[in-house]
Design a protein around this motif. Structure first.
Motif, PDB file in Angstrom:
ATOM      1  N   TYR A  21       0.829  -1.205   0.000  1.00  0.00           N
ATOM      2  CA  TYR A  21       0.000   0.000   0.000  1.00  0.00           C
ATOM      3  C   TYR A  21       0.867   1.261   0.000  1.00  0.00           C
ATOM      4  O   TYR A  21       0.555   2.249  -0.668  1.00  0.00           O
ATOM      5  CB  TYR A  21      -0.912   0.015   1.222  1.00  0.00           C
ATOM      6  N   GLY A  22       1.967   1.214   0.745  1.00  0.00           N
ATOM      7  CA  GLY A  22       2.834   2.385   0.833  1.00  0.00           C
ATOM      8  C   GLY A  22       3.493   2.740  -0.485  1.00  0.00           C
ATOM      9  O   GLY A  22       3.785   3.909  -0.746  1.00  0.00           O
ATOM     10  N   ARG A  23       3.710   1.743  -1.327  1.00  0.00           N
ATOM     11  CA  ARG A  23       4.406   2.005  -2.591  1.00  0.00           C
ATOM     12  C   ARG A  23       3.466   2.094  -3.789  1.00  0.00           C
ATOM     13  O   ARG A  23       3.670   2.904  -4.688  1.00  0.00           O
ATOM     14  CB  ARG A  23       5.447   0.925  -2.847  1.00  0.00           C
ATOM     15  N   PHE A  24       2.422   1.248  -3.809  1.00  0.00           N
ATOM     16  CA  PHE A  24       1.593   1.141  -5.007  1.00  0.00           C
ATOM     17  C   PHE A  24       0.141   1.578  -4.816  1.00  0.00           C
ATOM     18  O   PHE A  24      -0.574   1.776  -5.794  1.00  0.00           O
ATOM     19  CB  PHE A  24       1.584  -0.313  -5.509  1.00  0.00           C
ATOM     20  N   GLY A  25      -0.318   1.668  -3.605  1.00  0.00           N
ATOM     21  CA  GLY A  25      -1.724   1.994  -3.372  1.00  0.00           C
ATOM     22  C   GLY A  25      -2.581   0.745  -3.402  1.00  0.00           C
ATOM     23  O   GLY A  25      -2.146  -0.329  -3.002  1.00  0.00           O
ATOM     24  N   ASP A  26      -3.822   0.885  -3.868  1.00  0.00           N
ATOM     25  CA  ASP A  26      -4.781  -0.219  -3.840  1.00  0.00           C
ATOM     26  C   ASP A  26      -4.289  -1.423  -4.642  1.00  0.00           C
ATOM     27  O   ASP A  26      -3.572  -1.281  -5.636  1.00  0.00           O
ATOM     28  CB  ASP A  26      -6.132   0.230  -4.389  1.00  0.00           C
ATOM     29  N   ILE A  27      -4.734  -2.589  -4.232  1.00  0.00           N
ATOM     30  CA  ILE A  27      -4.362  -3.842  -4.894  1.00  0.00           C
ATOM     31  C   ILE A  27      -5.503  -4.282  -5.795  1.00  0.00           C
ATOM     32  O   ILE A  27      -6.645  -4.429  -5.347  1.00  0.00           O
ATOM     33  CB  ILE A  27      -4.041  -4.932  -3.848  1.00  0.00           C
ATOM     34  N   ASP A  28      -5.201  -4.491  -7.070  1.00  0.00           N
ATOM     35  CA  ASP A  28      -6.213  -4.890  -8.047  1.00  0.00           C
ATOM     36  C   ASP A  28      -6.300  -6.398  -8.212  1.00  0.00           C
ATOM     37  O   ASP A  28      -7.383  -6.931  -8.490  1.00  0.00           O
ATOM     38  CB  ASP A  28      -5.913  -4.256  -9.409  1.00  0.00           C
ATOM     39  N   ILE A  29      -5.173  -7.091  -8.088  1.00  0.00           N
ATOM     40  CA  ILE A  29      -5.143  -8.541  -8.285  1.00  0.00           C
ATOM     41  C   ILE A  29      -4.418  -9.189  -7.117  1.00  0.00           C
ATOM     42  O   ILE A  29      -3.312  -8.787  -6.754  1.00  0.00           O
ATOM     43  CB  ILE A  29      -4.434  -8.919  -9.603  1.00  0.00           C
ATOM     44  N   LEU A  30      -5.049 -10.183  -6.536  1.00  0.00           N
ATOM     45  CA  LEU A  30      -4.422 -11.006  -5.503  1.00  0.00           C
ATOM     46  C   LEU A  30      -4.246 -12.405  -6.073  1.00  0.00           C
ATOM     47  O   LEU A  30      -5.204 -13.015  -6.541  1.00  0.00           O
ATOM     48  CB  LEU A  30      -5.309 -11.084  -4.255  1.00  0.00           C
ATOM     49  N   MET A  31      -3.021 -12.920  -6.040  1.00  0.00           N
ATOM     50  CA  MET A  31      -2.782 -14.293  -6.456  1.00  0.00           C
ATOM     51  C   MET A  31      -2.220 -15.083  -5.293  1.00  0.00           C
ATOM     52  O   MET A  31      -1.135 -14.789  -4.790  1.00  0.00           O
ATOM     53  CB  MET A  31      -1.826 -14.365  -7.637  1.00  0.00           C
ATOM     54  N   ASN A  32      -2.964 -16.090  -4.875  1.00  0.00           N
ATOM     55  CA  ASN A  32      -2.525 -16.990  -3.817  1.00  0.00           C
ATOM     56  C   ASN A  32      -1.901 -18.216  -4.466  1.00  0.00           C
ATOM     57  O   ASN A  32      -2.608 -19.049  -5.044  1.00  0.00           O
ATOM     58  CB  ASN A  32      -3.720 -17.394  -2.952  1.00  0.00           C
ATOM     59  N   ASN A  33      -0.588 -18.310  -4.386  1.00  0.00           N
ATOM     60  CA  ASN A  33       0.145 -19.348  -5.104  1.00  0.00           C
ATOM     61  C   ASN A  33       1.148 -19.992  -4.156  1.00  0.00           C
ATOM     62  O   ASN A  33       2.330 -19.670  -4.175  1.00  0.00           O
ATOM     63  CB  ASN A  33       0.855 -18.740  -6.318  1.00  0.00           C
ATOM     64  N   VAL A  34       0.655 -20.883  -3.310  1.00  0.00           N
ATOM     65  CA  VAL A  34       1.499 -21.546  -2.319  1.00  0.00           C
ATOM     66  C   VAL A  34       1.308 -23.052  -2.453  1.00  0.00           C
ATOM     67  O   VAL A  34       0.179 -23.521  -2.595  1.00  0.00           O
ATOM     68  CB  VAL A  34       1.146 -21.110  -0.883  1.00  0.00           C
ATOM     69  N   GLY A  35       2.399 -23.803  -2.415  1.00  0.00           N
ATOM     70  CA  GLY A  35       2.281 -25.250  -2.485  1.00  0.00           C
ATOM     71  C   GLY A  35       3.478 -25.958  -1.880  1.00  0.00           C
ATOM     72  O   GLY A  35       4.596 -25.786  -2.358  1.00  0.00           O
ATOM     73  N   ILE A  65      -7.160 -13.334   1.496  1.00  0.00           N
ATOM     74  CA  ILE A  65      -8.518 -13.064   1.009  1.00  0.00           C
ATOM     75  C   ILE A  65      -9.303 -12.257   2.040  1.00  0.00           C
ATOM     76  O   ILE A  65      -9.977 -11.268   1.709  1.00  0.00           O
ATOM     77  CB  ILE A  65      -9.234 -14.390   0.693  1.00  0.00           C
ATOM     78  N   HIS A  66      -9.200 -12.662   3.290  1.00  0.00           N
ATOM     79  CA  HIS A  66      -9.934 -11.987   4.364  1.00  0.00           C
ATOM     80  C   HIS A  66      -9.561 -10.512   4.450  1.00  0.00           C
ATOM     81  O   HIS A  66     -10.426  -9.644   4.692  1.00  0.00           O
ATOM     82  CB  HIS A  66      -9.642 -12.688   5.693  1.00  0.00           C
ATOM     83  N   GLN A  67      -8.298 -10.210   4.231  1.00  0.00           N
ATOM     84  CA  GLN A  67      -7.829  -8.823   4.330  1.00  0.00           C
ATOM     85  C   GLN A  67      -8.207  -7.988   3.109  1.00  0.00           C
ATOM     86  O   GLN A  67      -8.485  -6.796   3.227  1.00  0.00           O
ATOM     87  CB  GLN A  67      -6.306  -8.803   4.484  1.00  0.00           C
ATOM     88  N   LEU A  68      -8.230  -8.606   1.924  1.00  0.00           N
ATOM     89  CA  LEU A  68      -8.328  -7.810   0.705  1.00  0.00           C
ATOM     90  C   LEU A  68      -9.737  -7.667   0.143  1.00  0.00           C
ATOM     91  O   LEU A  68     -10.018  -6.692  -0.562  1.00  0.00           O
ATOM     92  CB  LEU A  68      -7.425  -8.399  -0.376  1.00  0.00           C
ATOM     93  N   ILE A  69     -10.634  -8.617   0.420  1.00  0.00           N
ATOM     94  CA  ILE A  69     -11.927  -8.504  -0.260  1.00  0.00           C
ATOM     95  C   ILE A  69     -12.774  -7.302   0.191  1.00  0.00           C
ATOM     96  O   ILE A  69     -13.532  -6.772  -0.632  1.00  0.00           O
ATOM     97  CB  ILE A  69     -12.756  -9.810  -0.186  1.00  0.00           C
ATOM     98  N   PRO A  70     -12.663  -6.813   1.425  1.00  0.00           N
ATOM     99  CA  PRO A  70     -13.471  -5.630   1.739  1.00  0.00           C
ATOM    100  C   PRO A  70     -13.163  -4.444   0.830  1.00  0.00           C
ATOM    101  O   PRO A  70     -14.093  -3.754   0.363  1.00  0.00           O
ATOM    102  CB  PRO A  70     -13.108  -5.330   3.205  1.00  0.00           C
ATOM    103  N   GLY A  71     -11.879  -4.201   0.566  1.00  0.00           N
ATOM    104  CA  GLY A  71     -11.515  -3.091  -0.316  1.00  0.00           C
ATOM    105  C   GLY A  71     -11.960  -3.312  -1.742  1.00  0.00           C
ATOM    106  O   GLY A  71     -12.419  -2.380  -2.425  1.00  0.00           O
ATOM    107  N   MET A  72     -11.826  -4.545  -2.239  1.00  0.00           N
ATOM    108  CA  MET A  72     -12.266  -4.842  -3.609  1.00  0.00           C
ATOM    109  C   MET A  72     -13.765  -4.663  -3.747  1.00  0.00           C
ATOM    110  O   MET A  72     -14.257  -4.111  -4.738  1.00  0.00           O
ATOM    111  CB  MET A  72     -11.849  -6.266  -3.994  1.00  0.00           C
ATOM    112  N   ILE A  73     -14.512  -5.127  -2.748  1.00  0.00           N
ATOM    113  CA  ILE A  73     -15.967  -4.967  -2.783  1.00  0.00           C
ATOM    114  C   ILE A  73     -16.342  -3.484  -2.759  1.00  0.00           C
ATOM    115  O   ILE A  73     -17.214  -3.032  -3.508  1.00  0.00           O
ATOM    116  CB  ILE A  73     -16.623  -5.715  -1.609  1.00  0.00           C
ATOM    117  N   ALA A  74     -15.674  -2.734  -1.910  1.00  0.00           N
ATOM    118  CA  ALA A  74     -15.976  -1.299  -1.812  1.00  0.00           C
ATOM    119  C   ALA A  74     -15.710  -0.571  -3.126  1.00  0.00           C
ATOM    120  O   ALA A  74     -16.451   0.349  -3.501  1.00  0.00           O
ATOM    121  CB  ALA A  74     -15.154  -0.680  -0.680  1.00  0.00           C
ATOM    122  N   ARG A  75     -14.645  -0.967  -3.849  1.00  0.00           N
ATOM    123  CA  ARG A  75     -14.303  -0.328  -5.120  1.00  0.00           C
ATOM    124  C   ARG A  75     -15.110  -0.894  -6.280  1.00  0.00           C
ATOM    125  O   ARG A  75     -15.156  -0.295  -7.354  1.00  0.00           O
ATOM    126  CB  ARG A  75     -12.799  -0.491  -5.402  1.00  0.00           C
ATOM    127  N   GLY A  76     -15.700  -2.078  -6.093  1.00  0.00           N
ATOM    128  CA  GLY A  76     -16.497  -2.685  -7.147  1.00  0.00           C
ATOM    129  C   GLY A  76     -15.689  -3.341  -8.243  1.00  0.00           C
ATOM    130  O   GLY A  76     -16.213  -3.629  -9.330  1.00  0.00           O
TER     131      GLY A  76
END
Length: 212
Positions: A21-35, A65-76
């Motif tokens: 957030y400090g460098r880029f602002g809002d996040i448009d894409i979240l990719m969860n890629n762990v295995g 997901i829990h952290q990021l979806i409120p902002g995505m929903i608010a921005r639509g």
């Protein structure tokens, strides 16, 4: 920008988000890629290893997901990508059940999120890779000596990561949900859906005739 964190910790996503957030602002894409993988007979893999793998493979994505979806929903708008696996689509091995559980859960979570988020303008994509040339094999913990690793089948060619990235980028742009790295995987999925008992009987016979 790379930020090194332990995604198994509850506070890991907070550190990443503060930095991004400090460098880029809002996040448009979240990719969860762990295995991460553990190999062994089900009775040999400790409960602590189940907890470790489920925490890394599944709960790290849930935290983000829990952290990021409120902002995505608010921005639509926004897009969430969750990496699952062929291992979550149909059974082809019994020696990696914690991984299977985490990736099957990732598919179910992604489907539920799509029901909730798509009507609110937020896309969801579930990437289901088959064999891809990555370093995941170097992280495997083995709990039963002498088990030969089994893949989903020789018909699935090993893909290069760049090719998977191109495939995924096109899918996100088109707002597609299901993205397998090989379309041939639809055939065992259909056979499994049509007759689960018969499919499992066939898979058992297939494993009985394979080495390891």
């Amino acid at each position: 920008m790379a930020v090194a964190v332990d995604v198994g910790r509850d506070d890991a996503i907070d550190h990443v988000l503060d930095t991004v957030y400090g460098r880029f602002g809002d996040i448009d894409i979240l990719m969860n890629n762990v295995g991460v993988l553990a190999s062994g007979k089900p009775e040999d893999i400790p409960i602590s290893e189940w907890e470790r793998i489920l925490n890394l493979n599944l709960m790290s994505a849930i935290r983000a997901i829990h952290q990021l979806i409120p902002g995505m929903i608010a921005r639509g708008h926004g897009h969430i990508i969750n990496t699952a696996s062929f291992a979550g689509l149909f059974p082809y091995a019994w020696d990696r059940l914690p991984y299977v559980a985490s990736k099957a859960a990732m598919i179910g979570v992604s489907e539920g999120l799509s029901l909730y988020l798509q009507p609110q303008g937020v896309g969801v994509t579930c990437l289901c890779p088959g064999p891809v040339r990555t370093a995941i094999g170097s992280t495997i913990r083995s709990w039963t000596p002498g088990i030969a690793p089994r893949g989903p089948g020789a018909q699935y060619a090993v893909m290069e990561p760049d090719a998977v990235g191109d495939l995924l980028a096109d899918a996100v742009e088109a707002n597609r949900f299901f993205v397998p790295t090989d379309e041939q995987v639809r055939e065992p999925m259909l056979r499994r859906a049509d007759n689960p008992d018969l499919f499992l009987t066939g898979q058992i016979a297939l494993l009985a005739g394979s080495p390891g």
